[in-house]
Scaffold this motif. Structure first.
Motif, PDB file in Angstrom:
ATOM      1  N   LEU A 303      64.036  98.055  30.857  1.00 19.67           N
ATOM      2  CA  LEU A 303      64.933  97.603  29.791  1.00 19.67           C
ATOM      3  C   LEU A 303      65.970  98.676  29.480  1.00 19.67           C
ATOM      4  CD1 LEU A 303      65.454  95.328  27.796  1.00 19.67           C
ATOM      5  CD2 LEU A 303      64.011  96.506  26.162  1.00 19.67           C
ATOM      6  N   GLY A 306      68.657  98.788  32.195  1.00 14.41           N
ATOM      7  CA  GLY A 306      69.594  97.672  32.069  1.00 14.41           C
ATOM      8  C   GLY A 306      70.563  97.874  30.919  1.00 14.41           C
ATOM      9  N   LEU A 307      70.038  98.289  29.761  1.00 14.11           N
ATOM     10  CA  LEU A 307      70.901  98.468  28.591  1.00 14.11           C
ATOM     11  C   LEU A 307      71.881  99.608  28.812  1.00 14.11           C
ATOM     12  CD1 LEU A 307      68.364  97.924  25.669  1.00 14.11           C
ATOM     13  CD2 LEU A 307      70.188  96.402  26.427  1.00 14.11           C
ATOM     14  N   LEU A 309      73.070 100.560  31.675  1.00 14.69           N
ATOM     15  CA  LEU A 309      74.083 100.076  32.618  1.00 14.69           C
ATOM     16  C   LEU A 309      75.154  99.286  31.868  1.00 14.69           C
ATOM     17  CD1 LEU A 309      75.213  99.431  35.419  1.00 14.69           C
ATOM     18  CD2 LEU A 309      73.598  97.566  35.584  1.00 14.69           C
ATOM     19  N   ILE A 310      74.722  98.317  31.039  1.00 16.82           N
ATOM     20  CA  ILE A 310      75.684  97.492  30.300  1.00 16.82           C
ATOM     21  C   ILE A 310      76.517  98.375  29.372  1.00 16.82           C
ATOM     22  CG2 ILE A 310      75.919  95.654  28.596  1.00 16.82           C
ATOM     23  CD1 ILE A 310      73.511  94.338  29.755  1.00 16.82           C
TER      24      ILE A 310
END
Lengths: 333, 290
Positions: A303, A306-307, A309-310
């Motif tokens: 998680l 992913g966060l 990266l965004i």
């Protein structure tokens, strides 16, 4: 800095790192360090195509798996050559098999490079996004093939049992660690060489304006194919020692989407324009993940990746290297 | 070869194909018409599935009814995501690399959050038509769990096609990626049109999600299997052509169904990739592409 000097510095750093880790007297640091090194190679490989040419590869897990399954396949052949080869070939084959891990890595690199060439040749002539989609689907299809291929274990998975120790170094994990360290040195040198060569300038023209580059006589398709092959081969080589590292290889763990996300997130967070970006991203994110996996949970670590990266692509599109550059520029004023 | 087996496989393929068309409709709009490569679309479909699952298991509502009721919520979500995408990537001209990475991250984060909340167990819904069959003679039966999503999907498709082809906003959506400047001269804001269209594309994910969980049990990672499939359909059908999408989806459904009937279901995922590569190599503009 000239390339031989850079290479010498890298080797010094690598040797120093190895002996620092040895000084811990605990093999766990090698297990954890191996994963981080593996991610440095994957991120650098991804960046050759993604960062320099601007073509996104979502299939890192696929290329990684090609390497891993090449190793499983060659290992299985080496275990019982008498079942596979006819009597007449058994003599010469016993000279060849069992193959050493470095040899397997080279073979895996060649195969992964060829797969990259094939996929690239079919899709790179079209708009960049088709290549991205094709690589995404490539991983799914390779997984289908592996699941249906019982020789390498199918969906059950396969055991690769490495020896406990190797001469000179001691524990086997230290041997794998050294191999991966060498691969890190090779891929960083390669990335830096590309950056400063005609090839790298060619890549940059593709990234900035492919149409204009094509019009000026840059052989864009050829350059893109070179980048895809180099990038795919390095990913395959990074995957080859994995079965020896993990011991038990199954499609679900090798084709994990986590690899694809990490290999994209690391260069994006570090910065895509220079060799230092993927290195910084991989070291930071790789270490962070090792810590989070141990202290919180492996789902939480995904998680976070992913966060991050965004967050980075929205807020800091040029990554940590870009932030650092603008900081320096502001300080000089 | 057993004839009734063959006919059964073709019928199942057609029913599945209509469902694939519903899954692809959103991508056909966002990727085909707006040039936004939303690879996170399957993740929104899975979110739709889980919403249908929650409301079905706690209150016993029909999954398709639930998906229609939550359409506005999905529309707003889509519009919000487009706004972020527009400000962060489209204005800066960084759609190709960072925009893709953004959607990939979104796909991944959604999946991980679903795993955190629901775990990796298979979830399914209950409705009267699940498990029942409609016999039509000669040993051929149509499973209602495929027929109901199929009919609803075709209705949804027809509504979309009429809306896009007849209404002013629909036509503006078709025009926006071709010539935003001309649209501006007609006193239409291209960003607003794209926001509406992207909202609609995400809204279709809500219904596709309900169909999905009716047809098969769902886990968070199942969305990934659909990425290759939906892009294969979208490219094969011709970017941005809804009728083309429907034809391509039916085709893929039948080919997949035949593959899994005669070679085993574990080979089915390879079909879509084969079709995708073949289309890209032979006819990149697709069946009904311009």
């Amino acid at each position: 800095m000239r390339t031989p000097v850079f290479l010498a510095l890298e080797i010094v750093a690598a040797v120093a790192l190895f002996f620092c880790f040895r000084a811990f007297g605990n093999d766990y640091v090698f297990f954890a360090g191996y994963t981080v090194l593996q991610f440095i190679v994957l991120a650098t490989a991804w960046n050759i195509l993604g960062g320099y040419c601007g073509y996104v590869n979502f299939g890192s897990a696929g290329f990684f798996a090609i390497g891993a399954y090449t190793a499983v396949c060659l290992y299985t052949v080496g275990q019982s050559p008498e079942e596979i080869f006819p009597e007449s070939l058994l003599g010469p084959m016993s000279w060849i098999f069992p193959l050493s891990v470095p040899t397997i890595m080279v073979i895996a690199g060649v195969i992964a490079g060829l797969v990259g060439l094939g996929t690239g040749y079919l899709t790179l002539r079209l708009r960049g996004v088709f290549f991205a989609i094709a690589t995404l689907a490539l991983a799914v299809v390779l997984q289908t093939l592996i699941v249906n291929w019982s020789f390498v274990g199918g969906s059950r998975g396969a055991y690769v049992i490495p020896p406990n120790t190797v001469p000179l170094l001691g524990p086997y994990i230290q041997y794998l660690f050294v191999l991966m360290l060498i691969l890190v040195v090779v891929s960083l040198t390669l990335a830096r060489l590309i950056e400063r060569s005609r090839l790298g300038f060619g890549f940059a023209t593709i990234r900035d304006d492919e149409l204009a580059a094509e019009a000026c006589g840059v052989p864009t398709l050829k350059l893109k194919l070179i980048a895809t092959v180099l990038s795919g081969a390095l990913m395959g080589m990074a995957g080859a020692p994995f079965p020896f590292y993990i011991g038990y290889t199954e499609p679900g763990s090798v084709f994990d989407l986590g690899y694809a996300v990490n290999t994209i997130a690391m260069p994006m967070i570090g910065g895509t324009t220079s060799w230092a970006g993927p290195l910084i991203g991989a070291v930071l994110l790789g270490t962070l993940q090792q810590v989070v996996t141990v202290t919180i949970s492996s789902v939480a670590n995904l998680l976070i990746v992913g966060l991050l990266l965004i967050g980075f692509v929205i807020v800091a599109p040029s990554g940590i290297v870009g932030l650092w550059d603008s900081f320096i520029r502001r300080a000089k004023r | 070869m057993d004839v009734s087996l063959l006919i059964n496989a073709i019928i199942a393929g057609l029913l599945l194909g209509a469902f694939y068309a519903a899954v692809t409709a959103g991508i056909s709009i966002s990727f085909g018409m707006l040039d936004i490569v939303n690879i996170a679309h399957p993740a929104f479909i899975i979110v739709g599935s889980y919403i249908a699952y929650i409301l079905n298991t706690t209150y016993g509502f029909d999954p398709i009814l639930v998906s229609i009721v939550v359409l506005p919520a999905f529309y707003l979500l889509g519009a919000a995501i487009y706004q972020v995408y527009h400000v962060a990537f489209e204005i800066r001209g960084q759609e190709s690399l960072r925009g893709l990475a953004f959607f990939f991250g979104l796909l991944f984060v959604t999946e991980v959050v679903l795993v955190l909340f629901f775990g990796v167990d298979y979830r399914s819904v209950d409705a009267a038509y699940i498990g029942a069959n409609l016999p039509i003679g000669w040993g051929i039966e149509i499973p209602l769990r495929l027929l109901v999503p199929c009919i609803t999907a075709i209705v949804m498709f027809a509504v979309l096609e009429i809306f896009l082809g007849r209404s002013f906003i629909g036509r503006a959506v078709m025009a926006v990626s071709q010539d935003p400047l001309a649209l501006k001269l007609m006193a239409v804001d291209p960003t607003r049109i794209k926001r509406i269209a992207f909202g609609i594309s995400i809204a279709t994910a809500s219904m596709a999600g309900a169909f999905l969980i009716i047809i098969q049990p769902v886990i968070p990672s199942v969305g990934r299997d659909y990425i290759g499939r939906i892009f294969a359909i979208c490219v094969l059908g011709g970017l941005g052509s809804l009728p083309g999408t429907l034809i391509a989806a039916l085709l893929l459904g039948v080919v997949e169904s035949l593959t899994s009937t005669f070679y085993g279901p574990s080979w089915a995922p390879a079909v879509s990739f084969g079709i995708l590569l073949l289309t890209l190599a032979v006819r990149p503009s697709g069946l009904l592409g311009r």
